[in-house]
Design an enzyme around this catalytic site. Structure first.
Site, PDB file in Angstrom:
ATOM      1  N   SER A 163       0.843  -1.257  -0.085  1.00 21.71           N
ATOM      2  CA  SER A 163       0.026  -0.113  -0.045  1.00 21.71           C
ATOM      3  C   SER A 163       0.959   1.176  -0.234  1.00 21.71           C
ATOM      4  O   SER A 163       1.550   1.586  -1.015  1.00 21.71           O
ATOM      5  CB  SER A 163      -0.994  -0.069   1.263  1.00 21.71           C
ATOM      6  OG  SER A 163      -1.821   1.095   1.220  1.00 21.71           O
ATOM      7  N   THR A 164       0.924   2.094   0.961  1.00 23.96           N
ATOM      8  CA  THR A 164       1.533   3.299   1.020  1.00 23.96           C
ATOM      9  C   THR A 164       3.035   2.984   0.949  1.00 23.96           C
ATOM     10  O   THR A 164       3.695   2.286   1.549  1.00 23.96           O
ATOM     11  CB  THR A 164       1.496   3.916   2.548  1.00 23.96           C
ATOM     12  OG1 THR A 164       0.115   3.918   3.015  1.00 23.96           O
ATOM     13  CG2 THR A 164       1.916   5.217   2.787  1.00 23.96           C
ATOM     14  N   HIS A 190      -2.891  -1.253  -3.192  1.00 22.23           N
ATOM     15  CA  HIS A 190      -4.123  -0.402  -2.920  1.00 22.23           C
ATOM     16  C   HIS A 190      -3.890   1.011  -3.723  1.00 22.23           C
ATOM     17  O   HIS A 190      -3.062   1.890  -3.284  1.00 22.23           O
ATOM     18  CB  HIS A 190      -4.067   0.057  -1.550  1.00 22.23           C
ATOM     19  CG  HIS A 190      -4.406  -1.106  -0.346  1.00 22.23           C
ATOM     20  ND1 HIS A 190      -4.051  -0.884   0.736  1.00 22.23           N
ATOM     21  CD2 HIS A 190      -4.837  -2.359  -0.740  1.00 22.23           C
ATOM     22  CE1 HIS A 190      -4.358  -2.020   1.400  1.00 22.23           C
ATOM     23  NE2 HIS A 190      -4.913  -2.894   0.465  1.00 22.23           N
ATOM     24  N   MET A 285       0.002   0.931   5.118  1.00 21.93           N
ATOM     25  CA  MET A 285      -0.547   1.354   6.307  1.00 21.93           C
ATOM     26  C   MET A 285      -1.823   0.452   6.504  1.00 21.93           C
ATOM     27  O   MET A 285      -2.276  -0.225   5.641  1.00 21.93           O
ATOM     28  CB  MET A 285      -1.138   2.834   6.600  1.00 21.93           C
ATOM     29  CG  MET A 285      -2.192   3.254   5.634  1.00 21.93           C
ATOM     30  SD  MET A 285      -2.483   5.004   5.710  1.00 21.93           S
ATOM     31  CE  MET A 285      -4.209   4.934   4.739  1.00 21.93           C
ATOM     32  N   ASP A 288      -4.361  -4.825   6.402  1.00 23.04           N
ATOM     33  CA  ASP A 288      -4.739  -5.824   5.113  1.00 23.04           C
ATOM     34  C   ASP A 288      -3.707  -6.611   5.047  1.00 23.04           C
ATOM     35  O   ASP A 288      -2.311  -6.226   4.873  1.00 23.04           O
ATOM     36  CB  ASP A 288      -5.014  -4.861   3.934  1.00 23.04           C
ATOM     37  CG  ASP A 288      -5.752  -5.680   2.846  1.00 23.04           C
ATOM     38  OD1 ASP A 288      -6.460  -6.681   3.130  1.00 23.04           O
ATOM     39  OD2 ASP A 288      -5.679  -5.317   1.693  1.00 23.04           O
TER      40      ASP A 288
END
Length: 356
Positions: A163-164, A190, A285, A288
């Protein structure tokens, strides 16, 4: 959380956007608005004067645009964190991905013109504030449970959740996989739909393996890296009338904030590949991936996670490690060699030597 309040400089030539961001930032007592600027040139001066912790940076601005300002900040080795404020257009997505490659820490999508003020504030509050908190939360946990023992076995599928900080991590990690890497790689990053298609194109230009977006019903083949389409969930399933695995797409439902879902991808891989799955959790972050990694471990597969020192945010990998589901916790620059060792034991020494 970062000691004291997080001081934020807003850089945007739109008065409306500056006003919206002022309202959103004021709603969080842990955040302080340090100042505002309407173009990159004046913002560079403001960074030196105000010493903010974070810059919220527009892309299209007069005198000096956001990408140029970001480049200047990183050339000067300024430690300030940067979140890009991006429009959901092909051009905006492409520039945002370039900004992430040049050192931006994250991005947030601007509200569209169809949003009213209340909806725009709600959207920015939901998307921006968790990103700010994540960037200023320490990733070094003192409660990581011991790593579980490695389970040797033939790896037939690699699944990655991120993600991030993901685009920059993927551009570092994936080009290190050799052209003869023998198993498919499937990634859940994401991101919105338009961003994932452009990210696949960027990665395809720098990787030895073919990189493309996954398509519903497509047969999964070795020698390929597949990126889940943004705003869709991706699962692996057995082909109905032929040997092999294919992709299945699932639309999100209201409340699905992690899209595509790492948990869904990992659980499906564990179900169809069993002990042949290697799950990789990179920077990001949230949590998940924890349940997906639990399924991989239960099926006899292996899990490796990125370490806190090289993660932009040690949320997702940290959550997996703290749950005791990581076989190994590794820095980003060693993860490709580890996958090669797991999938191609005879080639591991050559790859480790080349990456040293």
């Amino acid at each position: 959380m970062h000691s004291g309040r997080v001081r934020v400089l807003v850089v945007d030539d739109s008065l409306v956007m500056r006003s919206l961001l002022r309202i959103v930032l004021a709603s969080d007592p842990a955040i302080e608005l340090a100042g505002m600027a309407a173009d990159g040139l004046s913002a560079l001066d403001a960074v030196e004067r105000l010493k903010p912790d974070l810059v919220l940076l527009d892309i299209e601005m007069p005198r000096m645009n956001g990408l140029e300002m970001l480049t200047q900040l990183r050339q000067r080795r300024h430690p300030v964190k940067v979140i890009m404020c991006s429009t959901l257009t092909r051009r905006g997505a492409a520039i945002t991905l370039e900004a992430l490659a040049r050192g931006a820490n994250d991005y947030v999508a601007k509200p569209t013109a169809q949003h009213g003020t209340a909806d725009a504030v709600a959207s920015l509050t939901r998307e921006l504030l968790p990103r700010v908190r994540a960037l200023f939360t320490s990733g070094h946990s003192t409660a990581v449970r011991p790593q579980i023992g490695s389970r040797p076995g033939a790896v037939t599928m690699v699944v990655i959740g991120v993600s991030t900080g993901g685009p920059a991590a993927l551009e570092t990690f994936l080009p290190q996989l050799p052209a003869d890497f023998p198993v498919p790689v499937v990634i859940a990053q994401h991101m919105p739909r338009l961003f994932t298609s452009l990210l696949a194109e960027r990665l395809d230009r720098v990787c030895h393996l073919k990189v493309c977006e996954a398509m519903a019903g497509e047969r999964i083949a070795a020698g390929h890296i597949y990126l889940a389409q943004g705003d869709q969930h991706l699962q692996l399933t057995r082909a109905a009338f032929r040997h092999g695995l294919v992709f299945r797409m699932l639309p999100p439902v209201p409340g699905d904030f992690c899209r595509p879902s790492v948990d869904l991808l990992f659980r499906s891989a564990a179900e169809v590949c069993g002990e042949g799955v290697a799950g990789v959790v990179l920077t990001g972050m949230g949590t998940d991936g924890v349940q997906g990694c639990r399924a991989i471990c239960a099926s006899g597969g292996q899990v490796i996670v990125q370490d806190p020192e090289t993660s932009a945010v040690w949320g997702m990998p940290g959550a997996v490690a703290e749950a005791g589901l990581a076989h190994r916790i590794l820095p980003l620059h060693t993860m490709a060699a580890e996958l090669v060792r797991m999938c191609m034991p005879s080639s591991a020494f050559a790859v480790k030597k080349a990456s040293a």
